[in-house]
Write an enzyme that holds these catalytic residues in place. Structure first.
Site, PDB file in Angstrom:
ATOM      1  N   GLY A  43      -8.228   5.253   5.694  1.00 36.55           N
ATOM      2  CA  GLY A  43      -6.968   5.099   6.433  1.00 36.55           C
ATOM      3  C   GLY A  43      -6.479   6.320   7.190  1.00 36.55           C
ATOM      4  N   ASP A  99      -2.634   8.401   4.974  1.00 32.82           N
ATOM      5  CA  ASP A  99      -2.054   7.526   5.995  1.00 32.82           C
ATOM      6  C   ASP A  99      -0.642   7.072   5.612  1.00 32.82           C
ATOM      7  OD1 ASP A  99      -2.985   5.963   3.867  1.00 32.82           O
ATOM      8  OD2 ASP A  99      -4.058   4.517   5.118  1.00 32.82           O
ATOM      9  N   ASP A 102       2.908   4.346  -0.451  1.00 30.71           N
ATOM     10  CA  ASP A 102       3.561   3.065  -0.690  1.00 30.71           C
ATOM     11  C   ASP A 102       4.074   3.083  -2.140  1.00 30.71           C
ATOM     12  OD1 ASP A 102       4.306   0.412  -0.225  1.00 30.71           O
ATOM     13  OD2 ASP A 102       2.325  -0.380  -0.669  1.00 30.71           O
ATOM     14  N   PHE A 151       4.346  -4.687   5.960  1.00 25.97           N
ATOM     15  CA  PHE A 151       2.930  -4.356   5.970  1.00 25.97           C
ATOM     16  C   PHE A 151       2.506  -4.012   7.392  1.00 25.97           C
ATOM     17  CE2 PHE A 151      -1.634  -4.816   5.713  1.00 25.97           C
ATOM     18  CZ  PHE A 151      -1.885  -4.108   4.542  1.00 25.97           C
ATOM     19  N   ARG A 164      -7.790  -1.172  12.304  1.00 27.91           N
ATOM     20  CA  ARG A 164      -7.687   0.288  12.231  1.00 27.91           C
ATOM     21  C   ARG A 164      -7.716   0.919  13.614  1.00 27.91           C
ATOM     22  NH1 ARG A 164      -8.490   1.790   6.785  1.00 27.91           N
ATOM     23  NH2 ARG A 164      -9.992   0.567   5.617  1.00 27.91           N
TER      24      ARG A 164
HETATM   25  P1  IMP Z   1      -0.143   3.219  -2.838  1.00 35.48           P
HETATM   26  O1  IMP Z   1      -1.100   3.641  -3.902  1.00 35.48           O
HETATM   27  O2  IMP Z   1       0.552   1.929  -3.191  1.00 35.48           O
HETATM   28  O3  IMP Z   1       0.846   4.294  -2.452  1.00 35.48           O
HETATM   29  O4  IMP Z   1      -0.981   2.813  -1.583  1.00 35.48           O
HETATM   30  C1  IMP Z   1      -1.553   3.729  -0.767  1.00 35.48           C
HETATM   31  C2  IMP Z   1      -2.635   3.101   0.063  1.00 35.48           C
HETATM   32  O5  IMP Z   1      -2.402   1.710   0.262  1.00 35.48           O
HETATM   33  C3  IMP Z   1      -2.649   3.713   1.432  1.00 35.48           C
HETATM   34  O6  IMP Z   1      -3.506   4.821   1.478  1.00 35.48           O
HETATM   35  C4  IMP Z   1      -3.096   2.560   2.303  1.00 35.48           C
HETATM   36  O7  IMP Z   1      -4.499   2.569   2.393  1.00 35.48           O
HETATM   37  C5  IMP Z   1      -2.654   1.321   1.589  1.00 35.48           C
HETATM   38  N1  IMP Z   1      -1.401   0.745   2.169  1.00 35.48           N
HETATM   39  C6  IMP Z   1      -0.161   0.796   1.670  1.00 35.48           C
HETATM   40  N2  IMP Z   1       0.738   0.188   2.473  1.00 35.48           N
HETATM   41  C7  IMP Z   1       0.027  -0.262   3.532  1.00 35.48           C
HETATM   42  C8  IMP Z   1       0.390  -0.974   4.730  1.00 35.48           C
HETATM   43  O8  IMP Z   1       1.554  -1.306   5.030  1.00 35.48           O
HETATM   44  N3  IMP Z   1      -0.646  -1.255   5.580  1.00 35.48           N
HETATM   45  C9  IMP Z   1      -1.937  -0.905   5.328  1.00 35.48           C
HETATM   46  N4  IMP Z   1      -2.308  -0.229   4.232  1.00 35.48           N
HETATM   47  C10 IMP Z   1      -1.341   0.091   3.342  1.00 35.48           C
HETATM   48 MG    MG Z   2      -6.251   2.406   2.689  1.00 33.07          MG
END
Ligand code: IMP
Ligand code: MG
Length: 179
Positions: A43, A99, A102, A151, A164
Site C-alpha cells: 500500500g 499508507d 485504521d 473505505f 492501487r
Molecule cells: P489496520 O491494521 O486496521 O490499521 O490496517 C492497516 C492496513 O489496512 C493498511 O496498511 C491498509 O493496507 C489497509 N486499509 C485500512 N483501511 C483501508 C482503506 O480504507 N482502504 C484500503 N486499505 C485500507
Molecule cells: Mg494494505
C-alpha cells in the site's frame, strides 16, 4: 475502474502538496542522522516513491511486506510478515512509511517488531489516518491527512488488489465491496 469510485476524497494536486510538506519536515527533523525509510508493501509504494523524492537528505530505503487483510475491508487483526527487511536497523533512525492507519493493529505489530531490533529511533509517517476506527492506542508521528471512516482506494490503496494505480484517493462505491 473510475466508474467504481463514488467520490474523490483527495486529488492528485492535494496529495502532491501535502507530501512535499511532509518531506520538508522530515528533512529538517532527520538532518545529520542515519535515516532508513521503510516502505510497508504494497500500500505505501506510491507514497514512498513520492515522499522520498521530497526528502532532501541522504537516506536508505528498505521494504517490508506484510498482510493483515485478505480480500475484506476490515483487518483480520492477524499480521503476517511476507517479506522482511534486507538490512539490520540496530542503531539507525527508522521511519516506517505506511499508507493508512485504521484499527492501528498493523502498526502496533510493526512498532513492536521493529522496536525489538534496537533502532536508534523509530517513527511512523502515514499518508492517511482514520482515527475513528482505532482499536489500539497508537498514533503516527507524521500524518498526511485525517480522513473519515470510509473505505478508500487509489494512490497505493487497494480493494482486493485493485485500484492501487489510481492517481488520487477515492471512496469506493459500497456496492463494489458488498457484492
Ligand atoms: P489496520 O491494521 O486496521 O490499521 O490496517 C492497516 C492496513 O489496512 C493498511 O496498511 C491498509 O493496507 C489497509 N486499509 C485500512 N483501511 C483501508 C482503506 O480504507 N482502504 C484500503 N486499505 C485500507
Ligand atoms: Mg494494505
Amino acid at each position: 475502474m473510475r466508474q467504481d469510485i463514488a467520490s474523490v476524497l483527495l486529488t492528485e494536486a492535494e496529495i502532491k502538496k501535502r507530501v512535499a510538506e511532509l518531506g520538508v519536515q522530515i528533512s529538517q527533523d532527520y538532518a545529520g542522522k542515519d535515516l532508513v525509510a521503510i516502505c510497508i508493501l504494497k500500500g505505501a509504494l506510491h507514497f514512498m516513491a513520492d515522499l522520498t523524492r521530497e526528502i532532501d537528505i541522504p537516506l536508505a530505503i528498505d521494504f517490508m511486506a506484510i498482510s493483515s487483510y485478505g480480500a475484506g475491508t476490515k483487518t483480520s487483526g492477524e499480521v503476517r510478515i511476507l517479506q522482511d527487511l534486507d538490512a539490520a536497523i540496530a542503531d539507525r533512525h527508522v521511519l516506517i512509511v505506511e499508507d493508512i492507519v485504521d484499527s492501528g493493529l498493523t502498526l502496533k505489530y510493526l512498532v513492536d517488531n521493529l522496536g525489538s531490533r534496537r533502532p536508534a529511533s523509530l517513527r511512523i509517517v502515514t499518508l492517511l489516518d482514520k482515527p475513528a476506527r482505532r482499536a489500539v492506542t497508537i498514533s503516527p508521528d507524521y500524518n498526511g491527512f485525517e480522513i473519515p471512516d470510509e473505505f478508500v482506494v487509489g494512490y497505493g490503496l487497494d480493494f482486493d488488489e485493485k485500484y492501487r494505480n489510481l492517481p488520487f484517493i477515492g471512496v469506493l462505491k459500497p456496492e463494489i465491496y458488498e457484492k
